[in-house]
Design a protein around this motif. Sequence first.
Motif, PDB file in Angstrom:
ATOM      1  N   ALA A  86       0.816  -1.191  -0.105  1.00  0.00           N
ATOM      2  CA  ALA A  86       0.007  -0.263   0.041  1.00  0.00           C
ATOM      3  C   ALA A  86       0.882   1.257  -0.116  1.00  0.00           C
ATOM      4  O   ALA A  86       0.512   2.407  -0.610  1.00  0.00           O
ATOM      5  N   ILE A  87       2.192   1.148   0.603  1.00  0.00           N
ATOM      6  CA  ILE A  87       3.123   2.043   0.394  1.00  0.00           C
ATOM      7  C   ILE A  87       4.199   1.626   0.381  1.00  0.00           C
ATOM      8  O   ILE A  87       5.014   0.682   1.063  1.00  0.00           O
ATOM      9  N   ASP A  88       4.646   1.643  -0.955  1.00  0.00           N
ATOM     10  CA  ASP A  88       6.157   1.213  -1.377  1.00  0.00           C
ATOM     11  C   ASP A  88       7.132   2.615  -1.507  1.00  0.00           C
ATOM     12  O   ASP A  88       6.611   3.470  -1.865  1.00  0.00           O
ATOM     13  N   ILE A 158      20.196   1.326 -10.015  1.00  0.00           N
ATOM     14  CA  ILE A 158      20.834   0.370  -9.289  1.00  0.00           C
ATOM     15  C   ILE A 158      20.421   0.637  -7.968  1.00  0.00           C
ATOM     16  O   ILE A 158      20.607   1.398  -7.430  1.00  0.00           O
ATOM     17  N   ASN A 159      19.961  -0.604  -7.298  1.00  0.00           N
ATOM     18  CA  ASN A 159      19.686  -0.582  -6.025  1.00  0.00           C
ATOM     19  C   ASN A 159      20.933  -1.231  -5.119  1.00  0.00           C
ATOM     20  O   ASN A 159      20.946  -2.436  -5.219  1.00  0.00           O
ATOM     21  N   VAL A 160      21.434  -0.439  -4.268  1.00  0.00           N
ATOM     22  CA  VAL A 160      22.510  -1.125  -3.313  1.00  0.00           C
ATOM     23  C   VAL A 160      22.370  -0.935  -1.987  1.00  0.00           C
ATOM     24  O   VAL A 160      23.475  -1.369  -1.232  1.00  0.00           O
ATOM     25  N   GLY A 185      14.574   4.767  -4.324  1.00  0.00           N
ATOM     26  CA  GLY A 185      13.881   4.250  -3.026  1.00  0.00           C
ATOM     27  C   GLY A 185      12.622   3.682  -3.020  1.00  0.00           C
ATOM     28  O   GLY A 185      11.719   3.534  -1.879  1.00  0.00           O
ATOM     29  N   ALA A 186      11.850   3.492  -4.024  1.00  0.00           N
ATOM     30  CA  ALA A 186      10.641   2.705  -4.096  1.00  0.00           C
ATOM     31  C   ALA A 186      10.483   1.921  -5.365  1.00  0.00           C
ATOM     32  O   ALA A 186      10.407   2.457  -6.476  1.00  0.00           O
ATOM     33  N   ASN A 187      10.876   0.635  -4.991  1.00  0.00           N
ATOM     34  CA  ASN A 187      10.886  -0.423  -6.023  1.00  0.00           C
ATOM     35  C   ASN A 187       9.831  -0.243  -7.340  1.00  0.00           C
ATOM     36  O   ASN A 187      10.067  -0.188  -8.418  1.00  0.00           O
ATOM     37  N   ALA A 188       8.818  -0.329  -6.789  1.00  0.00           N
ATOM     38  CA  ALA A 188       7.426  -0.355  -7.750  1.00  0.00           C
ATOM     39  C   ALA A 188       7.470   1.068  -8.802  1.00  0.00           C
ATOM     40  O   ALA A 188       7.188   0.925  -9.716  1.00  0.00           O
ATOM     41  N   THR A 212       5.616  -8.359  -2.847  1.00  0.00           N
ATOM     42  CA  THR A 212       4.757  -7.223  -2.833  1.00  0.00           C
ATOM     43  C   THR A 212       5.145  -5.892  -3.500  1.00  0.00           C
ATOM     44  O   THR A 212       4.715  -5.185  -4.062  1.00  0.00           O
ATOM     45  N   ASP A 213       6.807  -5.823  -3.406  1.00  0.00           N
ATOM     46  CA  ASP A 213       7.507  -4.761  -4.001  1.00  0.00           C
ATOM     47  C   ASP A 213       7.501  -4.842  -5.688  1.00  0.00           C
ATOM     48  O   ASP A 213       7.571  -3.937  -6.438  1.00  0.00           O
ATOM     49  N   MET A 214       7.236  -6.003  -6.049  1.00  0.00           N
ATOM     50  CA  MET A 214       7.404  -6.387  -7.457  1.00  0.00           C
ATOM     51  C   MET A 214       6.268  -6.445  -8.458  1.00  0.00           C
ATOM     52  O   MET A 214       6.311  -6.234  -9.422  1.00  0.00           O
TER      53      MET A 214
HETATM   54  C1  IPD Z   1      11.041  -0.929  -0.119  1.00  0.00           C
HETATM   55  C2  IPD Z   1      11.283  -0.076  -1.290  1.00  0.00           C
HETATM   56  C3  IPD Z   1      12.859   0.113  -1.729  1.00  0.00           C
HETATM   57  C4  IPD Z   1      13.670  -1.397  -1.705  1.00  0.00           C
HETATM   58  C5  IPD Z   1      13.549  -1.962  -0.382  1.00  0.00           C
HETATM   59  C6  IPD Z   1      11.879  -2.335  -0.456  1.00  0.00           C
HETATM   60  P1  IPD Z   1       9.148  -0.487   1.385  1.00  0.00           P
HETATM   61  O1  IPD Z   1      10.003  -1.175   0.083  1.00  0.00           O
HETATM   62  O2  IPD Z   1      10.802  -0.516  -2.679  1.00  0.00           O
HETATM   63  O3  IPD Z   1      13.083   0.742  -2.921  1.00  0.00           O
HETATM   64  O4  IPD Z   1      15.000  -1.092  -1.811  1.00  0.00           O
HETATM   65  O5  IPD Z   1      14.004  -3.428  -0.553  1.00  0.00           O
HETATM   66  O6  IPD Z   1      11.853  -3.108   0.804  1.00  0.00           O
HETATM   67  O7  IPD Z   1       9.649  -1.101   2.682  1.00  0.00           O
HETATM   68  O8  IPD Z   1       9.154   0.803   1.319  1.00  0.00           O
HETATM   69  O9  IPD Z   1       7.760  -1.008   1.256  1.00  0.00           O
END
Ligand code: IPD
Length: 264
Positions: A86-88, A158-160, A185-188, A212-214
């Motif tokens: 609901a919040i990514d 790139i997510n690191v 900072g928000a994968n979706a 859920t992120d994907m």
């Molecule tokens: C996070 C975000 C973030 C990713 C994290 C996730 P959240 O989800 O998508 O970009 O780097 O791995 O957990 O916790 O903000 O819903």
Amino acid sequence: MQPINVLKEASKLVYENVKGLAGTKAAAKDHGVGAGGDISRKIDVVAEKTVLDYLKKIKFECIVLGEECGRVELSKNPKGFVIMDAIDGSANAVRGIPFFCCSLAFATEDKLSSVTAGVVTDLSTGDMYWAARGRGAYCNSKRIHVHKEKPVYKIVGINVSGAKPSLIKRIQPLFENSNHARHLGANALELALFSRGLIDIYIDLREKIRVTDMAAGYLIAREAGGKILDKNLENLDSDLSYDTRLSFIAAANDELLKEILQQI
Ligand code: IPD
Ligand code: CA
Ligand code: CA
């Protein structure tokens, strides 16, 4: 009501309900550890409740898989799964960085590849990215596609965050060869920008991404013509389990993919 319309309606309500909350002290209130393993904040809980209340109100027969609330069976005769983040981008939402979203997907079976509808709503602007399987991807009412031409500036996502030293070492050439590396900072929502052609390659090899992120971003990216591969360079797929953790490489075209793979 078609699943895609249910998801769109639910995410519109989330947008309305969290508008005034992002970046406030109240948004950060600790609500204990959620099903996904992170601390649930007030803003996460308000957003999830909005979706759950709506699904109950319209009697949508489904099983909800929520990042905070876990598995909630709303029917004895479910037609599928609603996969809810609901919040990514909760950290951005809590701090007030305007890059966070609501990610909702509908799957007919316990598989990422059985996602048939996905909606990612940018909760700062209200822009809605969505796709229904076989019908293409859209931002609001405009059809979107990944960027197929040679970009003026090649943007590499790139997510690191929290990556192990061995991974940092492996992907170091990507940073060395790019002047435009990004992690927002928000994968979706990053997948939505990729789908819209604003990011050319988007990589997360940390084995941390949850279903859920994907789920919603996965369908939108594929419907926009993007490739999403797993760490073995097969088409990404997985079950919808809470324990599943994913790595992926999303690429706008084969040429870019080849270029990236030569470096890692
Ligand atoms: C996070 C975000 C973030 C990713 C994290 C996730 P959240 O989800 O998508 O970009 O780097 O791995 O957990 O916790 O903000 O819903
Ligand atoms: Ca998330
Ligand atoms: Ca979340």
